[in-house]
Design a protein around this motif. Structure first.
Motif, PDB file in Angstrom:
ATOM      1  N   MET A  58       0.840  -1.205   0.000  1.00 58.39           N
ATOM      2  CA  MET A  58       0.000   0.000   0.000  1.00 58.39           C
ATOM      3  C   MET A  58       0.871   1.250   0.000  1.00 58.39           C
ATOM      4  O   MET A  58       0.569   2.241  -0.693  1.00 58.39           O
ATOM      5  N   ILE A  59       1.946   1.199   0.742  1.00 63.06           N
ATOM      6  CA  ILE A  59       2.830   2.379   0.815  1.00 63.06           C
ATOM      7  C   ILE A  59       3.484   2.633  -0.546  1.00 63.06           C
ATOM      8  O   ILE A  59       3.592   3.776  -0.990  1.00 63.06           O
ATOM      9  N   LYS A  60       3.857   1.552  -1.223  1.00 65.59           N
ATOM     10  CA  LYS A  60       4.395   1.714  -2.593  1.00 65.59           C
ATOM     11  C   LYS A  60       3.326   2.241  -3.537  1.00 65.59           C
ATOM     12  O   LYS A  60       3.575   3.095  -4.382  1.00 65.59           O
ATOM     13  N   GLU A  61       2.120   1.703  -3.377  1.00 70.46           N
ATOM     14  CA  GLU A  61       1.016   2.120  -4.246  1.00 70.46           C
ATOM     15  C   GLU A  61       0.750   3.619  -4.108  1.00 70.46           C
ATOM     16  O   GLU A  61       0.425   4.298  -5.089  1.00 70.46           O
ATOM     17  N   CYS A  62       0.909   4.138  -2.914  1.00 67.00           N
ATOM     18  CA  CYS A  62       0.672   5.573  -2.707  1.00 67.00           C
ATOM     19  C   CYS A  62       1.670   6.417  -3.491  1.00 67.00           C
ATOM     20  O   CYS A  62       1.342   7.529  -3.913  1.00 67.00           O
ATOM     21  N   GLU A  63       2.890   5.918  -3.672  1.00 67.76           N
ATOM     22  CA  GLU A  63       3.858   6.634  -4.531  1.00 67.76           C
ATOM     23  C   GLU A  63       3.274   6.782  -5.931  1.00 67.76           C
ATOM     24  O   GLU A  63       3.313   7.853  -6.531  1.00 67.76           O
ATOM     25  N   THR A  64       2.773   5.666  -6.454  1.00 69.61           N
ATOM     26  CA  THR A  64       2.170   5.690  -7.791  1.00 69.61           C
ATOM     27  C   THR A  64       1.006   6.665  -7.841  1.00 69.61           C
ATOM     28  O   THR A  64       0.887   7.462  -8.770  1.00 69.61           O
ATOM     29  N   LEU A  65       0.161   6.599  -6.830  1.00 72.81           N
ATOM     30  CA  LEU A  65      -1.014   7.478  -6.818  1.00 72.81           C
ATOM     31  C   LEU A  65      -0.585   8.943  -6.831  1.00 72.81           C
ATOM     32  O   LEU A  65      -1.106   9.751  -7.603  1.00 72.81           O
ATOM     33  N   LYS A  66       0.376   9.278  -6.002  1.00 75.90           N
ATOM     34  CA  LYS A  66       0.822  10.676  -5.933  1.00 75.90           C
ATOM     35  C   LYS A  66       1.426  11.122  -7.260  1.00 75.90           C
ATOM     36  O   LYS A  66       1.226  12.257  -7.689  1.00 75.90           O
ATOM     37  N   SER A  67       2.153  10.196  -7.913  1.00 78.14           N
ATOM     38  CA  SER A  67       2.758  10.565  -9.206  1.00 78.14           C
ATOM     39  C   SER A  67       1.669  10.873 -10.243  1.00 78.14           C
ATOM     40  O   SER A  67       1.913  11.579 -11.217  1.00 78.14           O
ATOM     41  N   LEU A  68       0.468  10.358 -10.014  1.00 75.12           N
ATOM     42  CA  LEU A  68      -0.652  10.630 -10.917  1.00 75.12           C
ATOM     43  C   LEU A  68      -1.490  11.820 -10.440  1.00 75.12           C
ATOM     44  O   LEU A  68      -2.479  12.179 -11.075  1.00 75.12           O
ATOM     45  N   GLY A  69      -1.133  12.366  -9.293  1.00 77.80           N
ATOM     46  CA  GLY A  69      -1.885  13.505  -8.765  1.00 77.80           C
ATOM     47  C   GLY A  69      -3.029  13.118  -7.850  1.00 77.80           C
ATOM     48  O   GLY A  69      -3.852  13.955  -7.486  1.00 77.80           O
ATOM     49  N   ILE A  70      -3.095  11.835  -7.472  1.00 76.27           N
ATOM     50  CA  ILE A  70      -4.179  11.372  -6.584  1.00 76.27           C
ATOM     51  C   ILE A  70      -3.667  11.372  -5.145  1.00 76.27           C
ATOM     52  O   ILE A  70      -2.733  10.642  -4.805  1.00 76.27           O
ATOM     53  N   TYR A  71      -4.299  12.186  -4.310  1.00 73.16           N
ATOM     54  CA  TYR A  71      -3.849  12.344  -2.924  1.00 73.16           C
ATOM     55  C   TYR A  71      -4.895  11.897  -1.917  1.00 73.16           C
ATOM     56  O   TYR A  71      -4.745  12.130  -0.723  1.00 73.16           O
ATOM     57  N   SER A  72      -5.978  11.279  -2.386  1.00 74.92           N
ATOM     58  CA  SER A  72      -7.023  10.817  -1.462  1.00 74.92           C
ATOM     59  C   SER A  72      -7.265   9.330  -1.649  1.00 74.92           C
ATOM     60  O   SER A  72      -7.452   8.869  -2.781  1.00 74.92           O
ATOM     61  N   ILE A  73      -7.287   8.615  -0.539  1.00 74.07           N
ATOM     62  CA  ILE A  73      -7.584   7.176  -0.592  1.00 74.07           C
ATOM     63  C   ILE A  73      -8.639   6.848   0.463  1.00 74.07           C
ATOM     64  O   ILE A  73      -8.762   7.549   1.466  1.00 74.07           O
ATOM     65  N   ILE A  74      -9.377   5.771   0.204  1.00 76.35           N
ATOM     66  CA  ILE A  74     -10.270   5.240   1.243  1.00 76.35           C
ATOM     67  C   ILE A  74      -9.843   3.809   1.517  1.00 76.35           C
ATOM     68  O   ILE A  74      -9.666   3.013   0.594  1.00 76.35           O
ATOM     69  N   LEU A  75      -9.640   3.504   2.794  1.00 73.09           N
ATOM     70  CA  LEU A  75      -9.092   2.208   3.178  1.00 73.09           C
ATOM     71  C   LEU A  75     -10.171   1.252   3.672  1.00 73.09           C
ATOM     72  O   LEU A  75     -11.073   1.640   4.430  1.00 73.09           O
ATOM     73  N   PHE A  76     -10.038  -0.007   3.248  1.00 70.57           N
ATOM     74  CA  PHE A  76     -10.854  -1.115   3.731  1.00 70.57           C
ATOM     75  C   PHE A  76      -9.915  -2.162   4.308  1.00 70.57           C
ATOM     76  O   PHE A  76      -8.907  -2.500   3.666  1.00 70.57           O
ATOM     77  N   GLY A  77     -10.227  -2.668   5.486  1.00 71.71           N
ATOM     78  CA  GLY A  77      -9.377  -3.672   6.105  1.00 71.71           C
ATOM     79  C   GLY A  77      -9.918  -5.081   5.877  1.00 71.71           C
ATOM     80  O   GLY A  77     -11.126  -5.297   5.900  1.00 71.71           O
ATOM     81  N   ILE A  78      -8.981  -6.011   5.656  1.00 74.93           N
ATOM     82  CA  ILE A  78      -9.342  -7.430   5.581  1.00 74.93           C
ATOM     83  C   ILE A  78      -8.559  -8.119   6.702  1.00 74.93           C
ATOM     84  O   ILE A  78      -7.360  -8.329   6.586  1.00 74.93           O
TER      85      ILE A  78
END
Ligand code: PBG
Ligand code: ZN
Length: 324
Positions: A58-78
């Motif tokens: 998830m932490i790596k994925e956030c790098e990708t998201l930020k590089s695309l300009g996406i700064y908001s996420i909603i988390l679901f736990g399993i």
């Protein structure tokens, strides 16, 4: 020659000047499904390009998201283990708390929203504690637990809480839980008009949250009801919700407009799993032009009145919006 309407349509620059509705990367919230472990990133068959992932991924994925300009996420736990009350979600070291804490530590500039419910954490898959006689969710015991779970998310550092369980009085209970814990600054985005929808099918695979018996019709709304949808969103506004939501989105564009016309609060819509998968599968089958249908769908949510779009398409749409 072109007249009345068409004279404003043939020049592409003028067409852009006259565009009434705009879609922005800043409109999106991207859902993420987090499970215990490390190095885990597993695609879900019913939702191509959507993954269950461990916290490090998830932490790596956030790098990708930020590089695309996406700064908001909603988390679901399993969670690793489920029980009748959903204890994992009430524990400061459960999966959702650990995920919130880790992502805020690694990415303080991400805006982290948490889905607040119990269905991923209970062994029966319902959105709260069951009444042993009625075999449905006990509203008031669940309210107390929602207040406690909200404090768990808040202590972990969440930026906004999004309760999705459709319990009566949930906004009051969560607001009280937050305020009494010293978290008056945390806004609540309520899943205020949430329908009992078959469009959630693929989500229940990815979140492992299908009810083990029955369905959610004793707490989620009847898809046939329009007035009730307006009333229920307005009730959440009165209880203190900061942002309202309509869910699902695509088959409920009329409800998005209705709620927008009745409330001045910001409005979100949830472009749900089944809506996403329909486009994906049709695109993969070569039946539709996926990118164009996706962008048309997303702008329709804005046109209907949504300010925020929670969508699994966020990364793909961001690439198109940024011309990448
Ligand atoms: C949990 C929850 C659900 C969704 C969001 N939060 C499932 C449900 O109510 O069964 C659905 C999201 C989607 O389908 O993408 N209460
Ligand atoms: Zn739920």
């Amino acid at each position: 020659m072109f007249k009345r309407f068409r004279r404003k349509r043939y020049n592409p620059v003028l067409r852009d000047l006259l565009q009434e509705t705009h879609l922005r990367v800043e409109d999106f919230i991207y859902p993420l499904f987090i499970k215990p472990g490390s190095g885990i990133k597993e695609e879900v068959a019913s939702m191509p390009d959507v993954y269950q992932m461990s916290i490090d991924e998830m932490i790596k994925e956030c790098e990708t998201l930020k590089s695309l300009g996406i700064y908001s996420i909603i988390l679901f736990g399993i969670p690793a283990t489920k029980d009748s009350v959903g204890s994992d979600a009430l524990c400061d070291h459960g999966i959702i708390a650990e995920a919130i804490r880790a992502v805020k530590k690694a990415h303080p500039d991400m805006f982290v929203v948490s889905d607040l419910c119990f269905c991923e954490y209970t062994d029966h898959g319902h959105c709260g504690v069951l009444d042993p006689v009625l075999h449905t969710v006990d509203n008031d015991i669940t309210l107390a637990n929602l207040g406690l779970q909200a404090q768990v998310h808040a202590r972990a550092g969440v930026d906004m809480i999004a309760p999705s369980g459709m319990m009566d009085g949930m906004i009051t209970a969560i607001r009280e839980g937050l305020d009494s814990g010293g978290f008056e600054h945390i806004p609540i985005m309520s899943y205020s008009s949430k329908f009992a929808s078959a469009y959630y099918g693929p989500f229940r695979d990815v979140a492992e949250s299908a009810p083990s018996f029955g369905d959610r019709r004793s707490y989620q709304m009847n898809p046939a009801n329009r007035n009730e949808a307006i009333l229920e969103s307005l009730a959440d506004e009165e209880e203190g919700a900061d942002i309202l939501m309509v869910k699902p989105a695509l088959a409920y564009l009329d409800i998005i407009r209705d709620v927008k016309n009745h409330s001045k609060l910001p409005l979100a819509c949830y472009n749900v799993s089944g809506e996403y998968s329909m486009l994906k599968m049709a695109g993969r089958a070569g039946v539709i032009d996926y990118d164009r249908v996706m962008m048309e769908t997303l702008i329709a949510f804005k046109r209907a009145g949504a300010d925020i779009i929670i969508t699994y398409h966020a990364k793909e749409a961001a690439k198109i919006l940024r011309g990448a």
